[in-house]
Scaffold this motif. Structure first.
Motif, PDB file in Angstrom:
ATOM      1  N   GLY A  68       7.527 -15.178   3.413  1.00 23.90           N
ATOM      2  CA  GLY A  68       7.387 -16.556   3.869  1.00 23.90           C
ATOM      3  C   GLY A  68       5.976 -17.043   3.620  1.00 23.90           C
ATOM      4  O   GLY A  68       5.476 -16.995   2.507  1.00 23.90           O
ATOM      5  N   ARG A  69       5.318 -17.495   4.666  1.00 27.26           N
ATOM      6  CA  ARG A  69       3.955 -17.995   4.502  1.00 27.26           C
ATOM      7  C   ARG A  69       2.905 -16.915   4.685  1.00 27.26           C
ATOM      8  O   ARG A  69       1.720 -17.168   4.540  1.00 27.26           O
ATOM      9  CB  ARG A  69       3.691 -19.143   5.470  1.00 27.26           C
ATOM     10  CG  ARG A  69       3.725 -18.750   6.926  1.00 27.26           C
ATOM     11  CD  ARG A  69       3.566 -19.970   7.813  1.00 27.26           C
ATOM     12  NE  ARG A  69       3.692 -19.576   9.209  1.00 27.26           N
ATOM     13  CZ  ARG A  69       2.821 -19.901  10.136  1.00 27.26           C
ATOM     14  NH1 ARG A  69       1.774 -20.633   9.843  1.00 27.26           N
ATOM     15  NH2 ARG A  69       3.003 -19.507  11.376  1.00 27.26           N
ATOM     16  N   PHE A  70       3.312 -15.706   5.015  1.00 24.08           N
ATOM     17  CA  PHE A  70       2.373 -14.612   5.231  1.00 24.08           C
ATOM     18  C   PHE A  70       2.219 -13.787   3.954  1.00 24.08           C
ATOM     19  O   PHE A  70       3.188 -13.528   3.252  1.00 24.08           O
ATOM     20  CB  PHE A  70       2.853 -13.713   6.377  1.00 24.08           C
ATOM     21  CG  PHE A  70       3.026 -14.455   7.667  1.00 24.08           C
ATOM     22  CD1 PHE A  70       1.923 -14.850   8.408  1.00 24.08           C
ATOM     23  CD2 PHE A  70       4.288 -14.778   8.121  1.00 24.08           C
ATOM     24  CE1 PHE A  70       2.081 -15.547   9.596  1.00 24.08           C
ATOM     25  CE2 PHE A  70       4.460 -15.472   9.299  1.00 24.08           C
ATOM     26  CZ  PHE A  70       3.351 -15.862  10.044  1.00 24.08           C
ATOM     27  N   VAL A  71       0.996 -13.380   3.689  1.00 29.34           N
ATOM     28  CA  VAL A  71       0.701 -12.602   2.498  1.00 29.34           C
ATOM     29  C   VAL A  71       0.229 -11.220   2.926  1.00 29.34           C
ATOM     30  O   VAL A  71      -0.596 -11.088   3.820  1.00 29.34           O
ATOM     31  CB  VAL A  71      -0.390 -13.287   1.641  1.00 29.34           C
ATOM     32  CG1 VAL A  71      -0.723 -12.459   0.411  1.00 29.34           C
ATOM     33  CG2 VAL A  71       0.051 -14.677   1.242  1.00 29.34           C
ATOM     34  N   GLY A  72       0.777 -10.197   2.281  1.00 30.74           N
ATOM     35  CA  GLY A  72       0.359  -8.830   2.552  1.00 30.74           C
ATOM     36  C   GLY A  72       0.090  -8.114   1.248  1.00 30.74           C
ATOM     37  O   GLY A  72       0.299  -8.653   0.163  1.00 30.74           O
ATOM     38  N   LYS A  73      -0.377  -6.897   1.353  1.00 28.03           N
ATOM     39  CA  LYS A  73      -0.706  -6.127   0.151  1.00 28.03           C
ATOM     40  C   LYS A  73      -0.224  -4.697   0.341  1.00 28.03           C
ATOM     41  O   LYS A  73      -0.422  -4.105   1.390  1.00 28.03           O
ATOM     42  CB  LYS A  73      -2.212  -6.137  -0.086  1.00 28.03           C
ATOM     43  CG  LYS A  73      -2.633  -5.434  -1.355  1.00 28.03           C
ATOM     44  CD  LYS A  73      -4.141  -5.539  -1.552  1.00 28.03           C
ATOM     45  CE  LYS A  73      -4.608  -4.780  -2.763  1.00 28.03           C
ATOM     46  NZ  LYS A  73      -4.425  -3.361  -2.686  1.00 28.03           N
ATOM     47  N   ARG A  74       0.430  -4.168  -0.702  1.00 23.90           N
ATOM     48  CA  ARG A  74       0.808  -2.764  -0.687  1.00 23.90           C
ATOM     49  C   ARG A  74      -0.439  -1.912  -0.915  1.00 23.90           C
ATOM     50  O   ARG A  74      -1.410  -2.371  -1.511  1.00 23.90           O
ATOM     51  CB  ARG A  74       1.828  -2.461  -1.792  1.00 23.90           C
ATOM     52  CG  ARG A  74       3.184  -3.055  -1.528  1.00 23.90           C
ATOM     53  CD  ARG A  74       4.144  -2.608  -2.605  1.00 23.90           C
ATOM     54  NE  ARG A  74       5.456  -3.205  -2.422  1.00 23.90           N
ATOM     55  CZ  ARG A  74       6.402  -3.201  -3.329  1.00 23.90           C
ATOM     56  NH1 ARG A  74       6.181  -2.648  -4.512  1.00 23.90           N
ATOM     57  NH2 ARG A  74       7.556  -3.751  -3.088  1.00 23.90           N
ATOM     58  N   SER A  75      -0.378  -0.674  -0.486  1.00 24.31           N
ATOM     59  CA  SER A  75      -1.520   0.227  -0.629  1.00 24.31           C
ATOM     60  C   SER A  75      -1.727   0.619  -2.091  1.00 24.31           C
ATOM     61  O   SER A  75      -0.772   0.734  -2.853  1.00 24.31           O
ATOM     62  CB  SER A  75      -1.297   1.491   0.194  1.00 24.31           C
ATOM     63  OG  SER A  75      -1.180   1.173   1.545  1.00 24.31           O
ATOM     64  N   ASP A  76      -2.997   0.828  -2.457  1.00 27.12           N
ATOM     65  CA  ASP A  76      -3.305   1.406  -3.760  1.00 27.12           C
ATOM     66  C   ASP A  76      -2.918   2.880  -3.718  1.00 27.12           C
ATOM     67  O   ASP A  76      -2.920   3.504  -2.662  1.00 27.12           O
ATOM     68  CB  ASP A  76      -4.804   1.290  -4.047  1.00 27.12           C
ATOM     69  CG  ASP A  76      -5.282  -0.154  -4.121  1.00 27.12           C
ATOM     70  OD1 ASP A  76      -4.433  -1.052  -4.261  1.00 27.12           O
ATOM     71  OD2 ASP A  76      -6.498  -0.378  -4.028  1.00 27.12           O
ATOM     72  N   TRP A  77      -2.571   3.453  -4.896  1.00 28.84           N
ATOM     73  CA  TRP A  77      -2.222   4.861  -4.948  1.00 28.84           C
ATOM     74  C   TRP A  77      -2.625   5.436  -6.285  1.00 28.84           C
ATOM     75  O   TRP A  77      -3.019   4.707  -7.193  1.00 28.84           O
ATOM     76  CB  TRP A  77      -0.740   5.084  -4.646  1.00 28.84           C
ATOM     77  CG  TRP A  77       0.226   4.347  -5.531  1.00 28.84           C
ATOM     78  CD1 TRP A  77       0.490   3.011  -5.512  1.00 28.84           C
ATOM     79  CD2 TRP A  77       1.043   4.888  -6.571  1.00 28.84           C
ATOM     80  NE1 TRP A  77       1.428   2.695  -6.469  1.00 28.84           N
ATOM     81  CE2 TRP A  77       1.790   3.832  -7.125  1.00 28.84           C
ATOM     82  CE3 TRP A  77       1.225   6.171  -7.068  1.00 28.84           C
ATOM     83  CZ2 TRP A  77       2.691   4.030  -8.160  1.00 28.84           C
ATOM     84  CZ3 TRP A  77       2.139   6.354  -8.093  1.00 28.84           C
ATOM     85  CH2 TRP A  77       2.856   5.297  -8.621  1.00 28.84           C
TER      86      TRP A  77
END
Length: 96
Positions: A68-77
């Protein structure tokens, strides 16, 4: 301090591309960001009882995802491509 080899090899990375690389005797694993090539080589040789010819590592940056309006980030690996010596084979992947 001895490091457990199973702490170095987190999981195999199974995709269409990595399965095609298995025909060339190359296997791909997810490893910790702090692991180096020597530790990865020793861990694969200890866990699977094979001879490793070459180790290539690369950092994979996590994707930015939206909910939706929220932005997240997956972890680097970090991933490691391990090339085995001629005659060595990891039988765990034979059924795939």
């Amino acid at each position: 301090m001895a490091v457990n080899p199973r702490d170095i090899i987190k999981r195999p990375v199974i995709t269409e591309k990595t399965q095609a690389m298995m025909n060339e005797n190359k296997y791909t694993f997810e490893v910790p960001m702090t692991a180096n090539k020597v530790e990865i080589r020793q861990a694969v040789e200890a866990i699977f009882n094979v001879k490793v010819a070459d180790v290539t590592t690369m950092r994979v940056l996590g994707k930015t995802k939206r909910m939706g309006r929220f932005v997240g980030k997956r972890s680097d690996w970090k991933k490691a491509v391990v090339k085995l010596a001629d005659g060595s084979k990891i039988t765990l992947f034979e059924g795939m």
